[in-house]
Design a protein around this motif. Structure first.
Motif, PDB file in Angstrom:
ATOM      1  N   UNK A   1     -37.293 -20.360 -59.974  1.00 52.82           N
ATOM      2  CA  UNK A   1     -37.949 -20.159 -58.968  1.00 52.82           C
ATOM      3  C   UNK A   1     -39.328 -19.905 -58.852  1.00 52.82           C
ATOM      4  N   UNK A   2     -39.667 -19.411 -60.294  1.00 48.58           N
ATOM      5  CA  UNK A   2     -41.052 -19.083 -60.526  1.00 48.58           C
ATOM      6  C   UNK A   2     -41.701 -19.786 -61.555  1.00 48.58           C
ATOM      7  N   UNK A   3     -43.030 -19.849 -61.393  1.00 52.64           N
ATOM      8  CA  UNK A   3     -43.891 -20.566 -62.494  1.00 52.64           C
ATOM      9  C   UNK A   3     -44.701 -19.670 -63.518  1.00 52.64           C
ATOM     10  N   UNK A   4     -44.714 -19.787 -64.479  1.00 49.44           N
ATOM     11  CA  UNK A   4     -45.567 -18.868 -65.399  1.00 49.44           C
ATOM     12  C   UNK A   4     -47.122 -18.706 -64.697  1.00 49.44           C
ATOM     13  N   UNK A   5     -47.417 -17.449 -64.751  1.00 42.59           N
ATOM     14  CA  UNK A   5     -48.816 -17.207 -64.374  1.00 42.59           C
ATOM     15  C   UNK A   5     -49.687 -16.596 -65.665  1.00 42.59           C
ATOM     16  N   UNK A   6     -50.922 -17.181 -65.788  1.00 48.19           N
ATOM     17  CA  UNK A   6     -51.402 -16.662 -67.007  1.00 48.19           C
ATOM     18  C   UNK A   6     -52.204 -15.490 -66.577  1.00 48.19           C
ATOM     19  N   UNK A   7     -52.372 -14.293 -67.481  1.00 38.95           N
ATOM     20  CA  UNK A   7     -52.963 -13.258 -67.356  1.00 38.95           C
ATOM     21  C   UNK A   7     -54.747 -13.753 -66.822  1.00 38.95           C
ATOM     22  N   UNK A   8     -55.192 -12.824 -65.949  1.00 35.78           N
ATOM     23  CA  UNK A   8     -56.547 -13.057 -65.609  1.00 35.78           C
ATOM     24  C   UNK A   8     -57.720 -12.920 -66.581  1.00 35.78           C
ATOM     25  N   UNK A   9     -58.598 -13.831 -66.415  1.00 36.49           N
ATOM     26  CA  UNK A   9     -59.702 -13.445 -67.520  1.00 36.49           C
ATOM     27  C   UNK A   9     -61.101 -13.745 -66.824  1.00 36.49           C
ATOM     28  N   UNK A  10     -62.077 -13.068 -67.544  1.00 37.08           N
ATOM     29  CA  UNK A  10     -63.186 -13.000 -66.774  1.00 37.08           C
ATOM     30  C   UNK A  10     -63.920 -14.321 -67.101  1.00 37.08           C
ATOM     31  N   UNK A  11     -64.678 -14.984 -65.960  1.00 37.73           N
ATOM     32  CA  UNK A  11     -65.303 -16.329 -66.354  1.00 37.73           C
ATOM     33  C   UNK A  11     -66.088 -16.422 -67.387  1.00 37.73           C
ATOM     34  N   UNK A  12     -66.029 -17.501 -68.367  1.00 38.95           N
ATOM     35  CA  UNK A  12     -66.669 -17.649 -69.539  1.00 38.95           C
ATOM     36  C   UNK A  12     -68.273 -17.364 -69.362  1.00 38.95           C
ATOM     37  N   UNK A  13     -68.829 -18.118 -68.562  1.00 40.20           N
ATOM     38  CA  UNK A  13     -70.431 -17.681 -68.431  1.00 40.20           C
ATOM     39  C   UNK A  13     -70.752 -16.251 -67.931  1.00 40.20           C
ATOM     40  N   UNK A  14     -69.732 -15.419 -67.531  1.00 41.18           N
ATOM     41  CA  UNK A  14     -69.964 -14.143 -66.963  1.00 41.18           C
ATOM     42  C   UNK A  14     -69.807 -13.354 -68.154  1.00 41.18           C
ATOM     43  N   UNK A  15     -68.502 -13.359 -68.838  1.00 40.97           N
ATOM     44  CA  UNK A  15     -68.246 -12.492 -70.095  1.00 40.97           C
ATOM     45  C   UNK A  15     -69.015 -12.569 -71.170  1.00 40.97           C
TER      46      UNK A  15
END
Length: 493
Positions: A9-23
Motif C-alpha cells: 500500500x505504501x512506498x518508501x519515503x526517504x528522510x528529509x535532508x537540507x538542500x545541498x547548497x544550503x547545508x
C-alpha cells in the motif's frame, strides 16, 4: 504485523535532508526526521517476516548481512505503526545501547537484508530507529539507570569509542565499577573526532556521555596509558582491563613528493577540524584550512567522502576524490546477492553536495597516483596520475594494469590520504605484553581474552577496521566475558 498489506500500500519515503547548497554553509546535521504520521506509515511497510533477515547480524564472504546487534526490528516497526513510541523505545533499548548513534551514522545493513528489498525499496529502518530514540530523549523517557547494588569489582576500559562505551554500559549495569580512560580531551573516540559534525552533532554524543556518568561510569580524559599512568598501575588497581583502542594507525602513501607540505592523513584533517569547531568555532585557527585551494582526496571510502564534505564547507576551490576501483554497478551483481548489504553506486551526501556546487560528481575511478610534485619551497602544487584497467587473469584473480597514454597532471595544494587503517597503534598493547597477530590484538570471539591474564580486547583493535555497529556488538560480547571472569554469579546473559 499491524497492516498485512502495508508493504504493497505504501512506498518508501526517504528522510528529509537540507538542500545541498544550503547545508554546506553550516556544520549542523543535514538529515532530519519525518513526521510521526509518515513514520507510522513507513513502519506499516514492515512485513514481519517469518525469518527476519534484517536482524540476523552475520557476515557472508566478509559482507555484513542484517543488524550485528540483533535489533528486534519487526517488533518496534509494528509498535511505531501503532503509535506506541515508548514501547518501541523499550524494545529498541533491549539490544541497542546507543540508538542515537546507529540511527545517524550506521550504513544500515539491516535495510540491505530487508526481505522487501528483494524486489522493492527496503523499509526505512534507520530513520525509524533514530526517531524512536530522539522522541525518547525529547519526552523524558530516557533517564539514568542507577544500578541497585555494586559488586565491588573494578573494570578499566581503555578507549571511549563505540566498543568501549558499549562494554562500559553493560558492565556498569551489571553492578561493576567501571572507569574509562581516554587520551583525548573529549570522550567518544571516533564518534567525537572521527565523524564530522554534519553527520553526527557532538551534542548527541555529549548527551549520552553525561547520561553514562550519571549512571556511575567514571571517565578519565586527557590520560595516555604509558605516559600519564602505567599499565602495571592499572593491573594493580583493577580486576580486569579491556583494550578498546580502535584501529587508529592510518595507512600512508610512500611515493615521490608525498612529504610535500599540504599532504595529510585524512583523520588528522577531520580530527583537527572537529576539535577547532568545538573549541572555538574555528577562531583558534588550529585546523587545516582548504579555503580557495584545489583539494584531492585519495581513497574512495566513507572517510574520503567526509573529507570531501569538509573541504566543501571550507569553501575549497575544487575537490576530487580518487578511487582505484571501477564505479560500482547500479544494482546487485551475482556475487553480491541478497541478504548481504548491497555494494552499489550511491550518491552519498558529500557527492551530492559536490555535484550541486561544482556541477559534477567528484569521484574519479580506476586512477593511480604516480607522484606528487612540490614547488621550490616544498609546498604541494600538483599530482600526476595514470588510468588503470581491471583485468581478470588466467588464474581467476583480478589485477590492475596501467593504460598507456592516460597520464594526467592535476593542480593540488592539499591532498588527504584516506586509504584505510592498518590496525591499532602498537605502543599501548606492547605495554601490556599482549600478542599481535596480523596487526591486530590477538583474541578470539570465544572469550575476547588476550594472552595476558585479566586483559581483554574488543572492537576494531581486535576485529580490524569495521562498522560502528560491529564495534558495539563486540563491546556487548566482551562485557559478558569480563562479567563471567570477575563474578561468581555472572549477570550479563
Amino acid at each position: 504485523m499491524g497492516k498485512p498489506t502495508g508493504f504493497m500500500d505504501y512506498k518508501r519515503e526517504k528522510g528529509k535532508e537540507e538542500a545541498p547548497l544550503k547545508r554546506i554553509k553550516n556544520w549542523g546535521e543535514y538529515a532530519s526526521k519525518l513526521t510521526d504520521e509518515a513514520l507510522q506509515t513507513q513502519g506499516a511497510r514492515c512485513m514481519d517476516c517469518g525469518t527476519p533477515f534484517c536482524h540476523m547480524g552475520i557476515e557472508i564472504r566478509g559482507a555484513t548481512a542484517g543488524c550485528p546487534i540483533n535489533n528486534l526490528i519487526p517488533e518496534w516497526n509494528d509498535l511505531v505503526y501503532k503509535g506506541k513510541w515508548q514501547e518501541a523505545l523499550e524494545r529498541l533499548s533491549m539490544t541497542n545501547n546507543f540508538p542515537e548513534f546507529t540511527g545517524r551514522v550506521c550504513p544500515a545493513p539491516c535495510e540491505g537484508s530487508c526481505t522487501l528489498a528483494i524486489s522493492d525499496p527496503a523499509v526505512s529502518i534507520k530513520n525509524i530507529e533514530r526517531t524512536i530514540i530522539d522522541k525518547g530523549f525529547e519526552n523524558g523517557w530516557v533517564v539514568p539507570r542507577i544500578p541497585n547494588e555494586r559488586t565491588g569489582k573494578k573494570i578499566a576500559i581503555i578507549g571511549s569509542g563505540p566498543a568501549g562505551l558499549a562494554s562500559a554500559d553493560e558492565l556498569n549495569q551489571a553492578g561493576h565499577s567501571v572507569t574509562v580512560y581516554e587520551r583525548a580531551d573529549r570522550a567518544g573516540g571516533l564518534l567525537t573526532y572521527g565523524i564530522p559534525n554534519m553527520k553526527l552533532e557532538k551534542e548527541v554524543v555529549e548527551r549520552r556521555i553525561q547520561l553514562l556518568e550519571q549512571e556511575g561510569i567514571d571517565f578519565v580524559l586527557n590520560t595516555e596509558i604509558g605516559k600519564d599512568i602505567s599499565a602495571q598501575q592499572l593491573k594493580d588497581q583493577f580486576d580486569a582491563i579491556i583494550l578498546c583502542i580502535g584501529a587508529q594507525k592510518q595507512r600512508e602513501l610512500h611515493m615521490e613528493g608525498s612529504t610535500s607540505n599540504g599532504v595529510h592523513l585524512a583523520m588528522d584533517y577531520l580530527t583537527t577540524t572537529t576539535k577547532s569547531l568545538l573549541d572555538s568555532n574555528f577562531a583558534d585557527g588550529q585546523y587545516i584550512d582548504t579555503k580557495g585551494k584545489d583539494v584531492i582526496v585519495i581513497g574512495g571510502g566513507d572517510t574520503g567522502a567526509d573529507c570531501v564534505a569538509t573541504a566543501i564547507r571550507q569553501k575549497c576551490k575544487s575537490v576530487v576524490q580518487f578511487g582505484k576501483h571501477p564505479q560500482l554497478p547500479a544494482s546487485r551483481t551475482e556475487d553480491n546477492l541478497w541478504p548481504t548489504d548491497p555494494t552499489i553506486y550511491k550518491l552519498e551526501y558529500a557527492y551530492e553536495e559536490a555535484e550541486a556546487k561544482y556541477g559534477k560528481d567528484p569521484r574519479e575511478y580506476l586512477i593511480q597516483t604516480t607522484k606528487m610534485v612540490g614547488d621550490e619551497k616544498g609546498n604541494l602544487k600538483e599530482l600526476h596520475t595514470i588510468q588503470m584497467e581491471k583485468i581478470l587473469g588466467e588464474d581467476g584473480y583480478h589485477f590492475f594494469r596501467e593504460v598507456p597514454g592516460t597520464e594526467k597532471i592535476w593542480p593540488a595544494q592539499f591532498v588527504f590520504v584516506a586509504i584505510g587503517f592498518e590496525g591499532p597503534e602498537l605502543s599501548l598493547p606492547s605495554q601490556f605484553g599482549v600478542n599481535i597477530v596480523n596487526k591486530k590484538i590477538s583474541a578470539s570471539t570465544k572469550d575476547y581474552a588476550t594472552n595476558i591474564e585479566g586483559i581483554f580486547t574488543a572492537g576494531d583493535a581486535r576485529k580490524g577496521q569495521s562498522l560502528i555497529v560491529w564495534a558495539m556488538k563486540e563491546g556487548q560480547e566482551v562485557a559478558k566475558k569480563v562479567d563471567a571472569y570477575v563474578s561468581k554469579k555472572p549477570v550479563i546473559s
